[in-house]
Design a protein around this motif. Structure first.
Motif, PDB file in Angstrom:
ATOM      1  N   GLY A 319     -67.349 -85.304  17.154  1.00 22.01           N
ATOM      2  CA  GLY A 319     -68.023 -85.302  15.844  1.00 22.01           C
ATOM      3  C   GLY A 319     -69.536 -85.360  15.940  1.00 22.01           C
ATOM      4  O   GLY A 319     -70.230 -85.582  14.946  1.00 22.01           O
ATOM      5  N   GLY A 320     -70.049 -85.151  17.154  1.00 25.34           N
ATOM      6  CA  GLY A 320     -71.507 -85.196  17.339  1.00 25.34           C
ATOM      7  C   GLY A 320     -72.137 -83.829  17.152  1.00 25.34           C
ATOM      8  O   GLY A 320     -71.576 -82.951  16.475  1.00 25.34           O
ATOM      9  N   THR A 321     -73.262 -83.650  17.779  1.00 19.60           N
ATOM     10  CA  THR A 321     -74.045 -82.461  17.519  1.00 19.60           C
ATOM     11  C   THR A 321     -74.823 -82.051  18.765  1.00 19.60           C
ATOM     12  O   THR A 321     -74.983 -82.853  19.684  1.00 19.60           O
ATOM     13  CB  THR A 321     -75.006 -82.753  16.336  1.00 19.60           C
ATOM     14  OG1 THR A 321     -75.672 -81.560  15.958  1.00 19.60           O
ATOM     15  CG2 THR A 321     -76.047 -83.782  16.703  1.00 19.60           C
ATOM     16  N   VAL A 322     -75.300 -80.796  18.779  1.00 18.89           N
ATOM     17  CA  VAL A 322     -76.214 -80.357  19.841  1.00 18.89           C
ATOM     18  C   VAL A 322     -77.484 -79.870  19.147  1.00 18.89           C
ATOM     19  O   VAL A 322     -77.444 -78.940  18.340  1.00 18.89           O
ATOM     20  CB  VAL A 322     -75.600 -79.231  20.708  1.00 18.89           C
ATOM     21  CG1 VAL A 322     -76.578 -78.823  21.821  1.00 18.89           C
ATOM     22  CG2 VAL A 322     -74.268 -79.675  21.308  1.00 18.89           C
ATOM     23  N   ARG A 323     -78.576 -80.567  19.432  1.00 19.81           N
ATOM     24  CA  ARG A 323     -79.836 -80.247  18.757  1.00 19.81           C
ATOM     25  C   ARG A 323     -80.910 -79.950  19.799  1.00 19.81           C
ATOM     26  O   ARG A 323     -80.866 -80.461  20.918  1.00 19.81           O
ATOM     27  CB  ARG A 323     -80.317 -81.421  17.909  1.00 19.81           C
ATOM     28  CG  ARG A 323     -79.335 -81.873  16.873  1.00 19.81           C
ATOM     29  CD  ARG A 323     -79.468 -81.068  15.600  1.00 19.81           C
ATOM     30  NE  ARG A 323     -78.266 -81.227  14.790  1.00 19.81           N
ATOM     31  CZ  ARG A 323     -78.205 -80.975  13.496  1.00 19.81           C
ATOM     32  NH1 ARG A 323     -79.258 -80.527  12.846  1.00 19.81           N
ATOM     33  NH2 ARG A 323     -77.077 -81.126  12.845  1.00 19.81           N
ATOM     34  N   GLY A 324     -81.868 -79.143  19.382  1.00 23.69           N
ATOM     35  CA  GLY A 324     -82.905 -78.762  20.333  1.00 23.69           C
ATOM     36  C   GLY A 324     -84.295 -78.872  19.754  1.00 23.69           C
ATOM     37  O   GLY A 324     -84.488 -78.967  18.535  1.00 23.69           O
ATOM     38  N   LEU A 325     -85.244 -78.873  20.656  1.00 21.86           N
ATOM     39  CA  LEU A 325     -86.658 -78.832  20.281  1.00 21.86           C
ATOM     40  C   LEU A 325     -87.326 -77.768  21.138  1.00 21.86           C
ATOM     41  O   LEU A 325     -87.338 -77.878  22.368  1.00 21.86           O
ATOM     42  CB  LEU A 325     -87.323 -80.190  20.547  1.00 21.86           C
ATOM     43  CG  LEU A 325     -88.853 -80.222  20.417  1.00 21.86           C
ATOM     44  CD1 LEU A 325     -89.276 -80.060  18.959  1.00 21.86           C
ATOM     45  CD2 LEU A 325     -89.407 -81.537  20.970  1.00 21.86           C
ATOM     46  N   GLU A 398     -75.065 -87.751  16.151  1.00 21.77           N
ATOM     47  CA  GLU A 398     -76.208 -87.218  15.418  1.00 21.77           C
ATOM     48  C   GLU A 398     -77.392 -88.193  15.431  1.00 21.77           C
ATOM     49  O   GLU A 398     -78.535 -87.802  15.674  1.00 21.77           O
ATOM     50  CB  GLU A 398     -75.782 -86.920  13.978  1.00 21.77           C
ATOM     51  CG  GLU A 398     -76.715 -85.984  13.290  1.00 21.77           C
ATOM     52  CD  GLU A 398     -76.194 -85.602  11.915  1.00 21.77           C
ATOM     53  OE1 GLU A 398     -75.596 -84.529  11.808  1.00 21.77           O
ATOM     54  OE2 GLU A 398     -76.373 -86.385  10.968  1.00 21.77           O
ATOM     55  N   SER A 399     -77.102 -89.485  15.203  1.00 24.36           N
ATOM     56  CA  SER A 399     -78.202 -90.453  15.108  1.00 24.36           C
ATOM     57  C   SER A 399     -78.978 -90.517  16.426  1.00 24.36           C
ATOM     58  O   SER A 399     -80.210 -90.568  16.430  1.00 24.36           O
ATOM     59  CB  SER A 399     -77.669 -91.829  14.715  1.00 24.36           C
ATOM     60  OG  SER A 399     -76.699 -92.236  15.648  1.00 24.36           O
ATOM     61  N   ALA A 400     -78.261 -90.487  17.554  1.00 20.65           N
ATOM     62  CA  ALA A 400     -78.941 -90.561  18.853  1.00 20.65           C
ATOM     63  C   ALA A 400     -79.727 -89.278  19.128  1.00 20.65           C
ATOM     64  O   ALA A 400     -80.856 -89.318  19.622  1.00 20.65           O
ATOM     65  CB  ALA A 400     -77.919 -90.801  19.962  1.00 20.65           C
ATOM     66  N   ALA A 401     -79.109 -88.129  18.785  1.00 24.33           N
ATOM     67  CA  ALA A 401     -79.791 -86.848  19.033  1.00 24.33           C
ATOM     68  C   ALA A 401     -81.083 -86.783  18.216  1.00 24.33           C
ATOM     69  O   ALA A 401     -82.142 -86.403  18.727  1.00 24.33           O
ATOM     70  CB  ALA A 401     -78.865 -85.689  18.666  1.00 24.33           C
ATOM     71  N   PHE A 402     -81.004 -87.191  16.958  1.00 29.38           N
ATOM     72  CA  PHE A 402     -82.203 -87.152  16.112  1.00 29.38           C
ATOM     73  C   PHE A 402     -83.272 -88.118  16.632  1.00 29.38           C
ATOM     74  O   PHE A 402     -84.451 -87.756  16.742  1.00 29.38           O
ATOM     75  CB  PHE A 402     -81.854 -87.493  14.660  1.00 29.38           C
ATOM     76  CG  PHE A 402     -81.190 -86.365  13.913  1.00 29.38           C
ATOM     77  CD1 PHE A 402     -81.489 -85.045  14.214  1.00 29.38           C
ATOM     78  CD2 PHE A 402     -80.288 -86.620  12.889  1.00 29.38           C
ATOM     79  CE1 PHE A 402     -80.883 -83.992  13.521  1.00 29.38           C
ATOM     80  CE2 PHE A 402     -79.683 -85.586  12.186  1.00 29.38           C
ATOM     81  CZ  PHE A 402     -79.975 -84.269  12.505  1.00 29.38           C
TER      82      PHE A 402
END
Ligand code: ASP
Length: 588
Positions: A319-325, A398-402
């Motif tokens: 239920g998490g996410t993959v986010r990038g910068l 999500e919270s950790a990725a953000f």
């Protein structure tokens, strides 16, 4: 005798004027027959000359006795300095005062540090001798600015019909959720007052009293662990309005913030842009985004799906996410720097950090082998990566990725020198979630305080899906700092009771803690809302101070000690007895 002349206001046009100065001795240069003293008062500094050829011998003799921080009275005449003698750094540098008399109003012991803007004194020493520290012109200027800011805020609010009302310091526990400072009652043994964490309930009650517009520059107390930017007691610009829309609150706050920052020559551009909480998180990973630079985050979840790469699978599966910068031009970041960024991502709760670089038409990444060529391209494309760029990727909750990417975004901006220090980017963040969930207990808690109103269209889901309910809450942010937060409140008793129930506050507990508010809600409470802004923070930002302590006259250290008065301190045993308290047991 002529009235006292302000030292810092003398200019070339005053040449020939007889003056009386009163102030502190700064530096003394003693060349025997010629002595120079700098004399300082609140207005600034001027040079006084004691010259054997032009001054009475007693004056020269007295000047030779003068030491730093003596308080003196000097009579003399303003004289233009010779061409080569002018000091361009000093507003009074074109003139000096040729003295004919010096008397001591008070002598000073050798101060523990030199009272000048540039100081090597440690902050501990400065706080212990705060009166000397506050004599330093730069410190004094911070308080001149603070006074001007508070005055402007009052003026704007007064002109708009806000009433300044004082609320009690000795009260009962207020709902901001921090630990209270308690004050034992002498008269009512065993009972305690609490110092207010904010005037929240009183300002709501004032709306129920029909005051319509309230404000207060209010002292608040929260017994929290201190950090560099936090104090036990702090000052809020606190306000509340009846029948307001969010727009009216924003308009009011923007109006006084523009005036307040203008006092420091800072232009706040209106209207402040708005972002919803969700937009702020998706784009910047934080609810207090620094909008002086772009560097938006990107969602790589779709591109990462089906990659077979374990960290991606784990995050997406859970239920998490993959986010990038995307860091434009970041391909030049060294391995060492990338290791540091990985460390930073971990400090902010992420399990790890993955990077990808495009340089010389090639892609490099520690995950290159684990990902197919096509997946790699898909990820780079989703991140908008171009030649010379770096893509930082976090796969997690999500919270950790953000949190991790928000920290990396700030790091990257610093590294790439994208932060324009002369810019002040204000914004409003709206539509915060009403409630948060304690991961360990599963208990819902108010994101702000339990009187924050839910958005009308979400109220139906209060019991069925509390986490999805958005609040009519807003924060005002500048350059990554939260300046203030507020909300439109609940003004109906039934809704207030429902929110209490979701929060696990029983009817008895609600009655015990906030009974007076619930009671007041029964007698016609108008819709109302407001906000509180940190005055200390506003002053620190406007003054360009690195610490809140530089804009608070008598602050405490990070361990909560006032080094000047030595508070907190022991009290007399009799005082404890009177309060019905036992003396503290000390370890032998
Ligand atoms: N009382 C709130 C606080 O101190 C502000 C508000 O809701 O007006 O954070």
């Amino acid at each position: 005798m002529s009235p006292r002349q302000k030292a810092g206001e003398l200019r070339a046009a005053d040449a020939g004027k007889a003056v009386l100065l009163k102030g502190w001795v700064g530096r003394r240069r003693d060349l025997g027959e010629l002595i120079f003293l700098s004399v300082r008062d609140r207005s600034g500094l001027v040079q006084a000359v004691f010259d054997g050829a032009r001054c009475p011998a007693e004056a020269v003799a007295a000047a030779s006795e003068a030491r730093s921080e003596d308080v003196v009275e000097i009579e003399g005449e303003v004289v233009l300095r010779g061409e080569g003698q002018r000091n361009k750094e000093l507003p009074t540098g074109e003139i000096e005062v040729v003295a004919k008399r010096l008397s001591f109003l008070a002598r000073s012991e050798t101060p523990p540090f030199v009272v000048e803007d540039r100081t090597n004194a440690t902050e501990e020493l400065r706080l212990e001798y705060r009166y000397l520290d506050l004599r330093r012109p730069a410190m004094l200027q911070n308080f001149v600015l603070r006074d001007e800011i508070a005055f402007r805020v009052r003026k704007v609010l007064h002109e708009r019909g806000f009433l300044e009302v004082e609320t009690p310091m000795l009260t009962r526990s207020t709902p901001e959720g921090a630990r209270d400072f308690l004050v034992p009652s002498r008269v009512h043994r065993g009972k305690f007052y609490a110092l207010p964490q904010s005037p929240q309930l009183f300002k709501q009650i004032l709306m129920m009293s029909g005051f319509e517009k309230y404000f207060q520059i209010a002292r608040c107390f929260r017994d929290e662990d201190l950090r560099a930017d936090r104090q036990f007691e702090f000052t809020q610009i606190d306000l509340e309005m009846s029948f307001p829309t969010e727009e009216e609150v924003f308009e009011t706050v923007e109006a006084f913030l523009v005036e307040a920052f203008a006092a420091a020559g800072i232009a706040a551009v209106r209207p402040f842009p708005r972002l919803t909480f969700r937009e702020a998180m998706e784009k910047y990973g934080t609810d207090r985004p620094d909008l002086r630079y772009a560097l938006p985050l990107c969602d790589l979840s779709a591109a990462a799906a089906g990659s077979g790469f374990a960290p991606f699978e784990k995050a997406l599966g859970g239920g998490g996410t993959v986010r990038g910068l995307r860091v434009p031009g970041g391909a030049g970041f060294s391995r060492k720097r990338l290791d540091e960024l990985t460390e930073k991502a971990r400090e902010h709760g992420a399990a790890g950090l993955l990077w990808m670089k495009r340089a010389g038409g090639e892609t490099s990444s520690p995950a290159k082998k684990a990902l197919s060529e096509a997946k790699l391209s898909e990820l780079l494309a989703a991140g908008g990566v171009e030649e010379g760029d770096l893509l930082l990727v976090v796969a997690d909750r999500e919270s950790a990725a953000f949190a991790a990417l928000a920290a990396l975004r700030a790091e990257a901006a610093r590294e790439l020198k994208l932060v324009d220090q002369s810019k002040y980017a204000f914004c409003w963040v709206t539509e915060f979630p009403l409630l948060g969930k304690d991961e360990t207990t599963g208990q819902w808690f108010p994101m702000n305080h339990p009187f924050t109103g839910p958005r009308e269209e979400d109220v139906d889901r209060l019991e069925s899906d509390p986490g999805s309910v958005r609040a009519r809450a807003y924060d005002v942010v500048v350059n990554g700092w939260e300046l203030g937060s507020g909300s439109i409140r609940i003004h109906r008793g039934d809704l207030q009771q429902r929110v209490f129930r979701v929060l696990g506050i029983s009817a008895e507990e609600g009655h015990e803690r906030f009974g007076f508010l619930l009671e007041a809600l029964k007698y016609g409470a108008p819709p109302h809302g407001g906000i509180a802004l940190g005055l200390d923070r506003i002053c620190a930002i406007a003054a360009g101070a690195t610490s809140l302590r530089d804009v608070i006259a008598f602050p405490k250290t990070t361990s909560g000690i006032d080094l000047m008065t030595k508070a907190p301190a022991d009290v007399l045993p009799g005082q404890l007895g009177e309060l019905g308290l036992d003396p503290p047991r000390r370890s032998p």
